[in-house]
Design a protein around this motif. Structure first.
Motif, PDB file in Angstrom:
ATOM      1  N   THR A  93       0.840  -1.190   0.000  1.00  0.00           N
ATOM      2  CA  THR A  93       0.000   0.000   0.000  1.00  0.00           C
ATOM      3  C   THR A  93       0.878   1.245   0.000  1.00  0.00           C
ATOM      4  O   THR A  93       1.833   1.332   0.765  1.00  0.00           O
ATOM      5  N   ILE A  94       0.549   2.184  -0.866  1.00  0.00           N
ATOM      6  CA  ILE A  94       1.325   3.416  -0.978  1.00  0.00           C
ATOM      7  C   ILE A  94       0.365   4.582  -1.154  1.00  0.00           C
ATOM      8  O   ILE A  94      -0.693   4.440  -1.772  1.00  0.00           O
ATOM      9  N   ALA A  95       0.706   5.706  -0.574  1.00  0.00           N
ATOM     10  CA  ALA A  95      -0.065   6.938  -0.758  1.00  0.00           C
ATOM     11  C   ALA A  95       0.752   7.875  -1.633  1.00  0.00           C
ATOM     12  O   ALA A  95       1.975   7.960  -1.497  1.00  0.00           O
ATOM     13  N   ILE A  96       0.084   8.564  -2.532  1.00  0.00           N
ATOM     14  CA  ILE A  96       0.747   9.537  -3.394  1.00  0.00           C
ATOM     15  C   ILE A  96      -0.113  10.789  -3.411  1.00  0.00           C
ATOM     16  O   ILE A  96      -1.320  10.716  -3.626  1.00  0.00           O
ATOM     17  N   ASN A 155      -3.973  -0.037  10.449  1.00  0.00           N
ATOM     18  CA  ASN A 155      -3.595  -0.825  11.642  1.00  0.00           C
ATOM     19  C   ASN A 155      -2.512  -0.118  12.455  1.00  0.00           C
ATOM     20  O   ASN A 155      -1.552  -0.727  12.896  1.00  0.00           O
ATOM     21  N   ASP A 156      -2.651   1.182  12.624  1.00  0.00           N
ATOM     22  CA  ASP A 156      -1.706   2.005  13.388  1.00  0.00           C
ATOM     23  C   ASP A 156      -0.306   2.042  12.790  1.00  0.00           C
ATOM     24  O   ASP A 156       0.647   2.420  13.452  1.00  0.00           O
ATOM     25  N   LYS A 157      -0.156   1.614  11.544  1.00  0.00           N
ATOM     26  CA  LYS A 157       1.132   1.693  10.854  1.00  0.00           C
ATOM     27  C   LYS A 157       1.033   2.741   9.756  1.00  0.00           C
ATOM     28  O   LYS A 157       0.061   2.772   9.004  1.00  0.00           O
ATOM     29  N   GLN A 158       2.049   3.574   9.676  1.00  0.00           N
ATOM     30  CA  GLN A 158       2.103   4.630   8.671  1.00  0.00           C
ATOM     31  C   GLN A 158       2.210   4.033   7.273  1.00  0.00           C
ATOM     32  O   GLN A 158       3.043   3.166   7.027  1.00  0.00           O
ATOM     33  N   ILE A 159       1.365   4.497   6.367  1.00  0.00           N
ATOM     34  CA  ILE A 159       1.446   4.086   4.970  1.00  0.00           C
ATOM     35  C   ILE A 159       2.519   4.936   4.302  1.00  0.00           C
ATOM     36  O   ILE A 159       2.585   6.146   4.496  1.00  0.00           O
ATOM     37  N   GLU A 160       3.354   4.281   3.505  1.00  0.00           N
ATOM     38  CA  GLU A 160       4.447   4.971   2.819  1.00  0.00           C
ATOM     39  C   GLU A 160       3.899   6.048   1.893  1.00  0.00           C
ATOM     40  O   GLU A 160       2.946   5.830   1.143  1.00  0.00           O
ATOM     41  N   LEU A 161       4.491   7.227   1.950  1.00  0.00           N
ATOM     42  CA  LEU A 161       4.175   8.302   1.029  1.00  0.00           C
ATOM     43  C   LEU A 161       5.216   8.257  -0.085  1.00  0.00           C
ATOM     44  O   LEU A 161       6.388   8.537   0.142  1.00  0.00           O
ATOM     45  N   GLY A 162       4.791   7.857  -1.263  1.00  0.00           N
ATOM     46  CA  GLY A 162       5.729   7.643  -2.351  1.00  0.00           C
ATOM     47  C   GLY A 162       5.700   8.737  -3.399  1.00  0.00           C
ATOM     48  O   GLY A 162       4.835   9.617  -3.394  1.00  0.00           O
ATOM     49  N   ASP A 163       6.660   8.645  -4.310  1.00  0.00           N
ATOM     50  CA  ASP A 163       6.741   9.581  -5.435  1.00  0.00           C
ATOM     51  C   ASP A 163       5.975   9.075  -6.650  1.00  0.00           C
ATOM     52  O   ASP A 163       5.729   9.824  -7.579  1.00  0.00           O
ATOM     53  N   GLY A 164       5.626   7.804  -6.642  1.00  0.00           N
ATOM     54  CA  GLY A 164       4.905   7.231  -7.768  1.00  0.00           C
ATOM     55  C   GLY A 164       4.555   5.785  -7.503  1.00  0.00           C
ATOM     56  O   GLY A 164       5.046   5.186  -6.551  1.00  0.00           O
ATOM     57  N   PHE A 200       0.036   1.131 -11.355  1.00  0.00           N
ATOM     58  CA  PHE A 200      -1.318   0.622 -11.148  1.00  0.00           C
ATOM     59  C   PHE A 200      -1.851   0.139 -12.477  1.00  0.00           C
ATOM     60  O   PHE A 200      -1.939   0.900 -13.433  1.00  0.00           O
ATOM     61  N   LEU A 201      -2.165  -1.153 -12.539  1.00  0.00           N
ATOM     62  CA  LEU A 201      -2.675  -1.799 -13.748  1.00  0.00           C
ATOM     63  C   LEU A 201      -1.773  -1.535 -14.950  1.00  0.00           C
ATOM     64  O   LEU A 201      -2.228  -1.262 -16.055  1.00  0.00           O
ATOM     65  N   GLY A 202      -0.464  -1.590 -14.699  1.00  0.00           N
ATOM     66  CA  GLY A 202       0.511  -1.471 -15.770  1.00  0.00           C
ATOM     67  C   GLY A 202       0.890  -0.051 -16.144  1.00  0.00           C
ATOM     68  O   GLY A 202       1.720   0.154 -17.033  1.00  0.00           O
ATOM     69  N   VAL A 203       0.290   0.942 -15.506  1.00  0.00           N
ATOM     70  CA  VAL A 203       0.596   2.337 -15.806  1.00  0.00           C
ATOM     71  C   VAL A 203       1.317   2.944 -14.610  1.00  0.00           C
ATOM     72  O   VAL A 203       0.877   2.789 -13.468  1.00  0.00           O
ATOM     73  N   TYR A 204       2.427   3.646 -14.872  1.00  0.00           N
ATOM     74  CA  TYR A 204       3.168   4.282 -13.795  1.00  0.00           C
ATOM     75  C   TYR A 204       2.664   5.719 -13.623  1.00  0.00           C
ATOM     76  O   TYR A 204       2.627   6.495 -14.567  1.00  0.00           O
ATOM     77  N   PHE A 205       2.285   6.043 -12.391  1.00  0.00           N
ATOM     78  CA  PHE A 205       1.821   7.378 -12.041  1.00  0.00           C
ATOM     79  C   PHE A 205       2.853   8.015 -11.116  1.00  0.00           C
ATOM     80  O   PHE A 205       3.132   7.467 -10.052  1.00  0.00           O
TER      81      PHE A 205
END
Length: 165
Positions: free
Chosen positions: A124-127, A143-152, A155-160
């Motif tokens: 799981t990643i947040a952007i 679950n009280d764990k920080q979700i990674e904040l990513g640069d990209g 998803f379904l073969g497409v890079y965002f």
């Protein structure tokens, strides 16, 4: 993994009863599987949940299983494709975006727990998509764990990327 008792209840709730209900239950229970690599077979394992991969009815059963997944809050959209999903929240106020995302994720997480699904925090990643040069800070937890904040993310073969370039 698809939780078989929950699926059987949902099938009953939509009117799939009698012989068809029994057929599906028999089809999904007491299944075993092995893995073959080259000429070597693994031990035989009992499949407790899920549907047989490649079975024609498996996709339909999965769709029935997720048919009642709750929508996010107003202004929140979700994309589902098999076991890949994405939650989209739009707006200009970062605090409001964070709060809406967290509340929607909490709602979906509760549904997952009630229906035998697990969200993998490792996948799981947040952007935050923005024109800003500097990376913003968001705090979204599962679950009280920080979700990674990513640069990209892919998803379904497409890079965002965060600038949508």
């Amino acid at each position: 993994m698809l939780h078989i008792p929950t699926l059987m209840r949902k099938l009953n709730d939509i009117g799939i009863i009698g012989n068809m209900h029994n057929f599906i239950k028999d089809f999904l229970t007491n299944r075993t599987f092995q893995v073959k690599v080259g000429d070597t077979l693994s031990d035989r394992y009992h499949q407790e949940n899920g549907t047989p991969q490649g079975a024609i009815i498996s996709s339909l059963l999965f769709l029935i299983m997720i048919n009642d997944i709750p929508p996010g809050l107003d202004g929140t959209e979700m994309s589902l494709f098999a076991d890949d999903s994405a939650l989209f929240v739009t707006g200009k106020n970062k605090k409001l975006l964070q709060d809406k995302t967290q509340m929607s994720l909490n709602k979906i997480h509760k549904w997952c727990n009630q229906n035998g699904f697990k969200i993998s925090i490792d996948k799981t990643i947040a952007i935050l998509f923005s024109k800003e040069q500097r990376k913003s800070n968001l705090e979204i937890k599962l679950n009280d764990k920080q979700i990674e904040l990513g640069d990209g993310a892919k998803f379904l073969g497409v890079y965002f990327d965060r600038k949508l370039t």
